[in-house]
Design a protein around this motif. Structure first.
Motif, mmCIF file in Angstrom:
data_model
loop_
_atom_site.group_PDB
_atom_site.id
_atom_site.type_symbol
_atom_site.label_atom_id
_atom_site.label_comp_id
_atom_site.label_asym_id
_atom_site.label_seq_id
_atom_site.Cartn_x
_atom_site.Cartn_y
_atom_site.Cartn_z
ATOM 1 N N VAL A 3 0.817 -1.411 -0.092
ATOM 2 C CA VAL A 3 0.502 -0.315 0.184
ATOM 3 C C VAL A 3 1.067 1.186 -0.003
ATOM 4 O O VAL A 3 0.304 2.187 -0.853
ATOM 5 C CB VAL A 3 -0.969 -0.049 1.453
ATOM 6 C CG1 VAL A 3 -1.541 1.018 1.133
ATOM 7 C CG2 VAL A 3 -1.582 -0.920 0.987
ATOM 8 N N ASP A 4 2.053 0.928 0.800
ATOM 9 C CA ASP A 4 3.022 2.766 0.726
ATOM 10 C C ASP A 4 3.636 2.710 -0.316
ATOM 11 O O ASP A 4 3.183 3.666 -0.969
ATOM 12 C CB ASP A 4 4.404 2.577 1.577
ATOM 13 C CG ASP A 4 3.196 2.082 3.298
ATOM 14 O OD1 ASP A 4 2.388 2.449 3.579
ATOM 15 O OD2 ASP A 4 3.854 1.307 3.898
ATOM 16 N N ASP A 5 3.705 1.871 -1.043
ATOM 17 C CA ASP A 5 4.572 1.804 -2.229
ATOM 18 C C ASP A 5 3.233 2.667 -3.161
ATOM 19 O O ASP A 5 3.631 3.309 -4.606
ATOM 20 C CB ASP A 5 5.648 0.632 -2.765
ATOM 21 C CG ASP A 5 6.169 -0.138 -2.222
ATOM 22 O OD1 ASP A 5 6.875 1.035 -1.701
ATOM 23 O OD2 ASP A 5 6.524 -1.186 -2.271
ATOM 24 N N THR A 6 2.251 2.297 -3.190
ATOM 25 C CA THR A 6 1.096 2.223 -4.672
ATOM 26 C C THR A 6 0.637 3.895 -3.962
ATOM 27 O O THR A 6 1.077 4.731 -4.957
ATOM 28 C CB THR A 6 0.542 1.785 -3.986
ATOM 29 O OG1 THR A 6 0.374 0.050 -4.600
ATOM 30 C CG2 THR A 6 -1.294 2.196 -4.720
ATOM 31 N N ASN A 7 1.095 4.032 -2.655
ATOM 32 C CA ASN A 7 0.588 5.456 -2.479
ATOM 33 C C ASN A 7 2.183 6.509 -2.315
ATOM 34 O O ASN A 7 1.840 7.753 -3.368
ATOM 35 C CB ASN A 7 0.151 5.677 -0.830
ATOM 36 C CG ASN A 7 -0.724 5.554 -0.710
ATOM 37 O OD1 ASN A 7 -1.696 5.345 -1.070
ATOM 38 N ND2 ASN A 7 -0.930 5.009 0.712
ATOM 39 N N ASP A 8 3.146 6.065 -2.845
ATOM 40 C CA ASP A 8 3.836 6.969 -3.260
ATOM 41 C C ASP A 8 4.159 7.119 -4.575
ATOM 42 O O ASP A 8 3.822 7.960 -5.505
ATOM 43 C CB ASP A 8 5.474 6.215 -2.834
ATOM 44 C CG ASP A 8 5.535 6.218 -1.159
ATOM 45 O OD1 ASP A 8 4.993 6.820 -0.982
ATOM 46 O OD2 ASP A 8 6.698 5.672 -1.070
ATOM 47 N N ASP A 10 0.905 6.550 -6.783
ATOM 48 C CA ASP A 10 0.448 7.694 -7.335
ATOM 49 C C ASP A 10 0.464 8.877 -6.880
ATOM 50 O O ASP A 10 0.158 10.379 -7.299
ATOM 51 C CB ASP A 10 -0.595 7.127 -6.546
ATOM 52 C CG ASP A 10 -1.659 5.738 -6.594
ATOM 53 O OD1 ASP A 10 -1.172 5.215 -8.244
ATOM 54 O OD2 ASP A 10 -2.446 5.745 -6.268
ATOM 55 N N ASP A 11 1.049 9.224 -5.984
ATOM 56 C CA ASP A 11 1.637 10.384 -5.131
ATOM 57 C C ASP A 11 2.756 11.556 -6.756
ATOM 58 O O ASP A 11 2.866 11.940 -7.608
ATOM 59 C CB ASP A 11 3.001 10.641 -4.637
ATOM 60 C CG ASP A 11 1.365 10.466 -3.090
ATOM 61 O OD1 ASP A 11 -0.009 11.577 -3.013
ATOM 62 O OD2 ASP A 11 1.942 10.465 -1.957
ATOM 63 N N LYS A 72 -6.031 10.050 -5.426
ATOM 64 C CA LYS A 72 -5.537 7.918 -3.980
ATOM 65 C C LYS A 72 -6.801 7.485 -3.863
ATOM 66 O O LYS A 72 -7.426 8.028 -3.179
ATOM 67 C CB LYS A 72 -4.055 8.534 -4.164
ATOM 68 C CG LYS A 72 -3.273 9.243 -4.209
ATOM 69 C CD LYS A 72 -1.735 8.957 -3.767
ATOM 70 C CE LYS A 72 -2.327 9.767 -1.980
ATOM 71 N NZ LYS A 72 -1.290 9.583 -1.383
ATOM 72 N N PRO A 73 -7.215 7.000 -4.141
ATOM 73 C CA PRO A 73 -6.398 5.634 -5.109
ATOM 74 C C PRO A 73 -6.025 5.265 -6.803
ATOM 75 O O PRO A 73 -7.938 5.987 -6.491
ATOM 76 C CB PRO A 73 -6.008 4.366 -4.239
ATOM 77 C CG PRO A 73 -7.844 3.650 -4.215
ATOM 78 C CD PRO A 73 -7.736 5.595 -3.434
#
Length: 196
Positions: A3-8, A10-11, A72-73
């Motif tokens: 999830v953290d990688d996905t957030n990064d 997406d940012d 996001k997401p």
């Protein structure tokens, strides 16, 4: 990808879109293509049409990047937009088949009847899918929705639900088996109607 990688990611994509950096399109493709393609293929059996829909969707995001309110997401937005485009494709394909049927009928060779209204079929399909999903056992339903709607991997689902990947596989297998059972006859009828 967690999830953290996905957030990064997406940012980063959102920042690149804001600054008109075309790398954003490459990242959207790299990180989201497979999930969107898999989702669309649940609706449309035509490989080329599914690829065209994704190309159209990703291109539209780049063209409308300043007017879209992307948050996001990103995968949730992409899957929702892909869902709408898949429904539109089915509706338009049905409309084309109906027009061709009318042309054949007017030409005097009308031996085939035009298919039923595709919009109604697509709407009915959505209702049938919702009904089928509501009949699934809770764990199977949750696993299916996390995989198909949110684009999560089995590993991500297992971590989120605090279960083993084997349990996720078992629940997904059960969900797919039951959905095929619940929707099988209806989907065959729809495919036949759209191909007439």
């Amino acid at each position: 990808m967690n999830v953290d990688d996905t957030n990064d990611t997406d940012d980063l994509i959102l920042k690149l879109l804001e600054t008109d950096n075309p790398t954003a399109s490459k990242l959207i493709y790299t990180y989201h293509y497979k999930a969107v393609y898999t989702y669309i293929k649940d609706f449309i059996s035509d490989h080329d049409a599914a690829k065209d829909i994704i190309q159209e969707l990703f291109t539209a995001i780049w063209i409308k990047r300043h007017s879209l309110n992307l948050i996001k997401p990103l995968r949730s937005y992409l899957l929702s937009a892909a869902h709408n485009k898949a429904i539109n494709y089915l509706r338009d394909k049905g409309r084309q088949n109906r027009i061709m049927g009318e042309i054949v009928n007017r030409s005097g060779n009308g031996k085939i009847a035009p298919p039923a209204d595709a919009e109604l079929q697509a709407s009915e399909l959505e209702i049938q899918i919702r009904r089928a999903l509501s009949r699934l056992p809770i764990h199977a339903k949750r696993t299916f929705l996390m995989s198909r709607k949110q684009g999560m991997t089995y590993k991500e689902i297992a971590e989120h639900l605090h279960v083993t990947e084997k349990a996720v596989e078992k629940n997904m297998s059960k969900a797919l088996s039951l959905l095929r059972q619940y929707l099988g006859i209806y989907l065959k009828m729809l495919v036949i109607a759209l191909m007439e």
